[in-house]
Design an enzyme around this catalytic site. Structure first.
Site, PDB file in Angstrom:
ATOM      1  N   ARG A 112       0.904  -1.424  -0.176  1.00 34.10           N
ATOM      2  CA  ARG A 112       0.154   0.172   0.147  1.00 34.10           C
ATOM      3  C   ARG A 112       1.256   0.688  -0.094  1.00 34.10           C
ATOM      4  O   ARG A 112       1.578   1.774   1.047  1.00 34.10           O
ATOM      5  CB  ARG A 112      -1.170   0.048   1.286  1.00 34.10           C
ATOM      6  CG  ARG A 112      -1.671   1.287   1.643  1.00 34.10           C
ATOM      7  CD  ARG A 112      -2.694   0.892   2.892  1.00 34.10           C
ATOM      8  NE  ARG A 112      -3.901   2.253   3.153  1.00 34.10           N
ATOM      9  CZ  ARG A 112      -4.816   2.339   1.929  1.00 34.10           C
ATOM     10  NH1 ARG A 112      -5.487   1.366   1.823  1.00 34.10           N
ATOM     11  NH2 ARG A 112      -5.482   3.320   2.697  1.00 34.10           N
ATOM     12  N   HIS A 139      -7.227   0.999  -7.309  1.00 34.63           N
ATOM     13  CA  HIS A 139      -7.261   0.548  -5.317  1.00 34.63           C
ATOM     14  C   HIS A 139      -8.438  -0.199  -6.032  1.00 34.63           C
ATOM     15  O   HIS A 139      -9.405  -1.392  -5.666  1.00 34.63           O
ATOM     16  CB  HIS A 139      -8.149   0.885  -4.857  1.00 34.63           C
ATOM     17  CG  HIS A 139      -8.089   0.623  -3.227  1.00 34.63           C
ATOM     18  ND1 HIS A 139      -7.396  -0.009  -2.473  1.00 34.63           N
ATOM     19  CD2 HIS A 139      -8.685   1.206  -2.701  1.00 34.63           C
ATOM     20  CE1 HIS A 139      -7.878  -0.376  -1.788  1.00 34.63           C
ATOM     21  NE2 HIS A 139      -8.402   0.499  -0.868  1.00 34.63           N
ATOM     22  N   GLN A 142     -10.194  -3.056  -3.345  1.00 34.20           N
ATOM     23  CA  GLN A 142     -11.692  -2.460  -3.345  1.00 34.20           C
ATOM     24  C   GLN A 142     -12.099  -2.588  -3.918  1.00 34.20           C
ATOM     25  O   GLN A 142     -13.231  -3.131  -4.203  1.00 34.20           O
ATOM     26  CB  GLN A 142     -11.089  -1.014  -2.621  1.00 34.20           C
ATOM     27  CG  GLN A 142     -12.614   0.122  -2.654  1.00 34.20           C
ATOM     28  CD  GLN A 142     -13.086  -0.370  -0.659  1.00 34.20           C
ATOM     29  OE1 GLN A 142     -12.094  -0.746  -0.059  1.00 34.20           O
ATOM     30  NE2 GLN A 142     -14.285  -1.754  -1.111  1.00 34.20           N
ATOM     31  N   ASP A 235     -16.048   8.651  -3.043  1.00 33.11           N
ATOM     32  CA  ASP A 235     -15.139   9.155  -1.926  1.00 33.11           C
ATOM     33  C   ASP A 235     -15.175   9.725  -0.985  1.00 33.11           C
ATOM     34  O   ASP A 235     -15.691  11.082  -1.519  1.00 33.11           O
ATOM     35  CB  ASP A 235     -14.199   7.850  -3.048  1.00 33.11           C
ATOM     36  CG  ASP A 235     -13.314   7.704  -2.015  1.00 33.11           C
ATOM     37  OD1 ASP A 235     -12.855   7.091  -0.838  1.00 33.11           O
ATOM     38  OD2 ASP A 235     -11.766   7.570  -3.004  1.00 33.11           O
ATOM     39  N   CYS A 275     -15.939   3.300  -0.070  1.00 36.81           N
ATOM     40  CA  CYS A 275     -14.796   2.588   0.173  1.00 36.81           C
ATOM     41  C   CYS A 275     -14.274   2.553   1.890  1.00 36.81           C
ATOM     42  O   CYS A 275     -14.078   2.148   2.537  1.00 36.81           O
ATOM     43  CB  CYS A 275     -14.186   2.266  -0.488  1.00 36.81           C
ATOM     44  SG  CYS A 275     -12.994   4.415  -0.692  1.00 36.81           S
ATOM     45  N   ARG A 303     -13.743  -7.284   1.601  1.00 37.22           N
ATOM     46  CA  ARG A 303     -12.359  -7.110   1.544  1.00 37.22           C
ATOM     47  C   ARG A 303     -11.694  -7.971   1.368  1.00 37.22           C
ATOM     48  O   ARG A 303     -10.657  -8.331   1.178  1.00 37.22           O
ATOM     49  CB  ARG A 303     -11.894  -5.625   2.102  1.00 37.22           C
ATOM     50  CG  ARG A 303     -12.183  -4.280   1.915  1.00 37.22           C
ATOM     51  CD  ARG A 303     -11.558  -4.194   0.749  1.00 37.22           C
ATOM     52  NE  ARG A 303      -9.995  -3.972   0.857  1.00 37.22           N
ATOM     53  CZ  ARG A 303      -8.957  -2.760   1.095  1.00 37.22           C
ATOM     54  NH1 ARG A 303      -9.581  -2.505   1.548  1.00 37.22           N
ATOM     55  NH2 ARG A 303      -8.285  -3.595   1.200  1.00 37.22           N
TER      56      ARG A 303
END
Length: 317
Positions: A112, A139, A142, A235, A275, A303
């Site tokens: 990450r 991502h 996700q 988001d 998310c 996830r």
């Protein structure tokens, strides 16, 4: 099915959903659903017993760390987490030397980080699989969880219309574009000028969409984006690393808030997704995120299952 997808993806990197074919993505989602059912029944299978998964967190996260560690545990793998100032790339050693060292200990590397160019450099040097757990551009983990959530609610993905409203230039917008193009969905991005998707990403997904039949729309009108959509997504407006831009972004994006009025433009059975973490009162109101249409905690749970499917498929056994 799990053996088929495992052999197809074993040893490969996943830096973005565009690294997959539509069929590979479909099979990953099927495996994720199988793993979710198995875990709910308390059935124990450990296909990655004695495997070691490095989880390097250059950006902090609640969901990414916990879900990957939990996924490792569900598969029998050992997670090794390096984060913050003690992460594997924090001591000034070259990326190449760090990666060549790590792969002597590990069977896969989850990273990450910030720049897409950095994870690409890691993947270039690594002979073990590298998984993107978030970069500035994409991502994919996700995205897998969100596709699983949509499929659970609607039964299928093909033909589904999703609307993403807010900062259309961020990693989630790019990921939804890839996901929709691959899975023959329709995606609409509602964002102001200056917040539209990267032209290179848009060009790539439009080429995929020509073959898949997906329809893509980028508009400055949030109502046009959301009209009759069955999935409404947003988001945060200022991600990590954008703190200095926060006040400007709040002004630029204030008319793109997902509230009851905007949700009323969507299909009657529309769901809301985010998310997380959410900034309540900014990109979404309490009334929407706490409503019966909200699936934010379903997608957070997913996830774990999506990443377990990814690890089981990518880590060679």
């Amino acid at each position: 099915m799990s053996d088929t997808i495992g052999s197809a993806l074993a040893g490969r990197d996943l830096l973005k959903l565009g690294d997959l074919t539509g069929e590979e993505l479909h099979q990953l989602l099927e495996l994720a659903a199988q793993i979710k059912t198995r875990l709910a029944r308390g059935e124990c299978e450990y296909p990655l017993a004695h495997k070691r998964i490095g989880i390097i967190m250059q950006k902090p996260s609640l969901r990414t760390r916990v879900s990957f560690e939990a996924a490792c545990g569900a598969l029998g793998a050992q997670p090794i987490v390096l984060e913050g100032k003690g992460n594997a790339f924090s001591r000034g050693e070259s990326v190449k030397d760090t990666v060549l060292t790590l792969e002597r200990y590990l069977d896969a590397l989850v990273l990450r980080t910030y720049e897409d160019s950095f994870i690409a450099e890691v993947a270039e040097h690594a002979t073990i699989p590298v998984i993107n757990a978030l970069t500035d551009g994409f991502h994919p983990c996700q995205g897998l969880a969100d596709l699983l959530t949509m499929k659970e609610h609607f039964g299928k993905l093909e033909g589904l219309t999703i609307a993403y409203v807010g900062d259309g230039s961020n990693n989630m917008a790019h990921t939804y574009l890839e996901a929709a193009a691959l899975m023959r969905m329709n995606v609409r991005i509602g964002a102001p000028l200056g917040y539209h998707p990267d032209p290179a990403v848009l060009d790539a997904v439009e080429k995929i969409a020509l073959n898949s039949g997906a329809r893509i729309l980028v508009t400055t009108d949030p109502v046009e984006a959301v009209k009759d959509a069955r999935v409404v997504i947003t988001d945060t407006w200022a991600s990590m690393g954008q703190e200095d831009e926060r006040e400007r972004r709040l002004v630029d994006l204030e008319s793109y808030q997902v509230n009851d009025e905007l949700m009323a433009q969507a299909a009657p059975d529309a769901i809301f997704m985010h998310c997380l973490p959410a900034h309540r009162g900014e990109e979404v109101t309490d009334e929407v995120i706490d409503s019966d249409a909200s699936c934010v905690f379903d997608e957070a749970e997913n996830r774990l299952h999506a990443q377990a499917a990814l690890l089981q498929s990518i880590v060679p056994v």
